[in-house]
Design a protein around this motif. Structure first.
Motif, short mmCIF file in Angstrom:
data_model
loop_
_atom_site.label_atom_id
_atom_site.label_comp_id
_atom_site.label_asym_id
_atom_site.label_seq_id
_atom_site.Cartn_x
_atom_site.Cartn_y
_atom_site.Cartn_z
N SER A 41 0.82 -1.21 0.00
CA SER A 41 0.00 0.00 0.00
C SER A 41 0.86 1.27 0.00
O SER A 41 0.55 2.23 -0.70
N ALA A 42 1.96 1.26 0.75
CA ALA A 42 2.82 2.45 0.84
C ALA A 42 3.48 2.78 -0.50
O ALA A 42 3.60 3.95 -0.87
N THR A 43 3.90 1.76 -1.23
CA THR A 43 4.53 2.01 -2.53
C THR A 43 3.50 2.30 -3.61
O THR A 43 3.81 2.98 -4.59
N SER A 44 2.30 1.84 -3.41
CA SER A 44 1.22 2.10 -4.38
C SER A 44 0.81 3.57 -4.41
O SER A 44 0.36 4.06 -5.45
N ILE A 45 0.98 4.26 -3.30
CA ILE A 45 0.62 5.69 -3.26
C ILE A 45 1.39 6.43 -4.35
O ILE A 45 0.81 7.10 -5.21
N GLY A 46 2.69 6.33 -4.30
CA GLY A 46 3.53 7.04 -5.26
C GLY A 46 3.33 6.56 -6.69
O GLY A 46 3.37 7.36 -7.63
N ALA A 47 3.12 5.26 -6.86
CA ALA A 47 2.89 4.73 -8.21
C ALA A 47 1.62 5.34 -8.80
O ALA A 47 1.60 5.71 -9.99
N ASN A 48 0.58 5.47 -8.01
CA ASN A 48 -0.66 6.06 -8.50
C ASN A 48 -0.52 7.56 -8.73
O ASN A 48 -1.11 8.11 -9.66
N VAL A 49 0.27 8.23 -7.91
CA VAL A 49 0.55 9.66 -8.14
C VAL A 49 1.27 9.83 -9.48
O VAL A 49 0.90 10.70 -10.28
N GLU A 50 2.26 9.00 -9.73
CA GLU A 50 2.99 9.06 -11.01
C GLU A 50 2.02 8.86 -12.19
O GLU A 50 2.09 9.59 -13.18
N GLU A 51 1.15 7.87 -12.07
CA GLU A 51 0.18 7.63 -13.14
C GLU A 51 -0.76 8.81 -13.30
O GLU A 51 -1.11 9.20 -14.41
N ALA A 52 -1.18 9.41 -12.19
CA ALA A 52 -2.08 10.56 -12.25
C ALA A 52 -1.42 11.73 -12.97
O ALA A 52 -2.05 12.40 -13.80
N LEU A 53 -0.16 11.97 -12.66
CA LEU A 53 0.55 13.08 -13.27
C LEU A 53 0.73 12.88 -14.78
O LEU A 53 0.89 13.86 -15.51
N ALA A 54 0.67 11.65 -15.22
CA ALA A 54 0.77 11.36 -16.65
C ALA A 54 -0.62 11.17 -17.29
O ALA A 54 -0.72 10.86 -18.47
N GLY A 55 -1.66 11.36 -16.50
CA GLY A 55 -3.02 11.17 -17.00
C GLY A 55 -3.33 12.08 -18.18
O GLY A 55 -2.89 13.22 -18.23
N GLN A 56 -4.10 11.56 -19.11
CA GLN A 56 -4.42 12.31 -20.31
C GLN A 56 -5.67 13.18 -20.16
O GLN A 56 -5.88 14.09 -20.93
N THR A 57 -6.48 12.86 -19.15
CA THR A 57 -7.69 13.66 -18.91
C THR A 57 -7.77 13.99 -17.42
O THR A 57 -7.12 13.35 -16.60
N ARG A 58 -8.59 14.98 -17.11
CA ARG A 58 -8.78 15.32 -15.70
C ARG A 58 -9.44 14.15 -14.97
O ARG A 58 -9.13 13.87 -13.81
N LYS A 59 -10.36 13.46 -15.65
CA LYS A 59 -11.03 12.32 -15.03
C LYS A 59 -10.00 11.24 -14.66
O LYS A 59 -10.05 10.67 -13.57
N ASP A 60 -9.07 10.98 -15.56
CA ASP A 60 -8.00 10.00 -15.30
C ASP A 60 -7.13 10.45 -14.13
O ASP A 60 -6.82 9.68 -13.22
N PHE A 61 -6.74 11.74 -14.15
CA PHE A 61 -5.94 12.32 -13.08
C PHE A 61 -6.65 12.17 -11.74
O PHE A 61 -6.07 11.69 -10.76
N THR A 62 -7.91 12.55 -11.69
CA THR A 62 -8.67 12.51 -10.44
C THR A 62 -8.83 11.08 -9.93
O THR A 62 -8.68 10.82 -8.74
N ALA A 63 -9.11 10.16 -10.83
CA ALA A 63 -9.30 8.76 -10.44
C ALA A 63 -8.02 8.19 -9.82
O ALA A 63 -8.07 7.51 -8.78
N LYS A 64 -6.87 8.46 -10.43
CA LYS A 64 -5.61 7.93 -9.90
C LYS A 64 -5.24 8.59 -8.58
O LYS A 64 -4.71 7.93 -7.68
N MET A 65 -5.50 9.87 -8.44
CA MET A 65 -5.23 10.54 -7.17
C MET A 65 -6.16 10.00 -6.07
O MET A 65 -5.75 9.87 -4.92
N ALA A 66 -7.39 9.66 -6.43
CA ALA A 66 -8.32 9.07 -5.47
C ALA A 66 -7.82 7.70 -5.01
O ALA A 66 -7.91 7.35 -3.83
N VAL A 67 -7.27 6.93 -5.93
CA VAL A 67 -6.71 5.62 -5.57
C VAL A 67 -5.50 5.83 -4.65
O VAL A 67 -5.35 5.12 -3.66
N ALA A 68 -4.67 6.81 -4.95
CA ALA A 68 -3.51 7.11 -4.10
C ALA A 68 -3.97 7.47 -2.68
O ALA A 68 -3.38 7.03 -1.69
#
Length: 123
Positions: A41-68
């Motif tokens: 879980s601790a390493t997944s936070i940063g992995a999801n933040v990285e994915e969010a920052l590369a998100g192509q849409t705001r919806k994608d960004f928001t979803a990944k940040m919510a998972v983080a």
């Protein structure tokens, strides 16, 4: 490590601290199953933040940040559990718990802000 992005840096630093805490538990042969959950879980936070920052849409960004944010909450759960059953020293866990709370606050604010912006604006 400094990348100029606060949430990226904080989530990365948190993962490092969590891994080090788990290494100490395993070195002492005290615990393996619950500590593995913490590492995931601790390493997944940063992995999801990285994915969010590369998100192509705001919806994608928001979803990944919510998972983080959810992963930060899960990390806090495992830290509390490991501490309360006496496997992780309360003093050692204190900094990790503070950092997990900080991550939760930041990520929750990011998600709320991203959700409240009009659809024409970018993140």
């Amino acid at each position: 490590m400094e990348t100029g992005n606060a949430i990226r840096d904080k989530s990365y630093a948190f993962a490092i601290l969590a891994i080090r805490a788990v290494q100490q538990l395993r070195k002492a042969e005290r615990e393996f199953e619950l500590s593995g959950q913490l590492v995931r879980s601790a390493t997944s936070i940063g992995a999801n933040v990285e994915e969010a920052l590369a998100g192509q849409t705001r919806k994608d960004f928001t979803a990944k940040m919510a998972v983080a944010s959810k992963e930060a909450r899960e990390s806090r759960y495992w830290l509390r559990l490991l501490t309360d059953v006496g496997l992780l020293d309360a003093k050692a866990a204190s900094e990790l718990l503070e950092r997990s709370d900080e991550l939760i606050r930041i990520l929750t604010a990011i998600v709320k802000t991203s959700q409240s912006r009009p659809s024409g604006r970018t993140r």
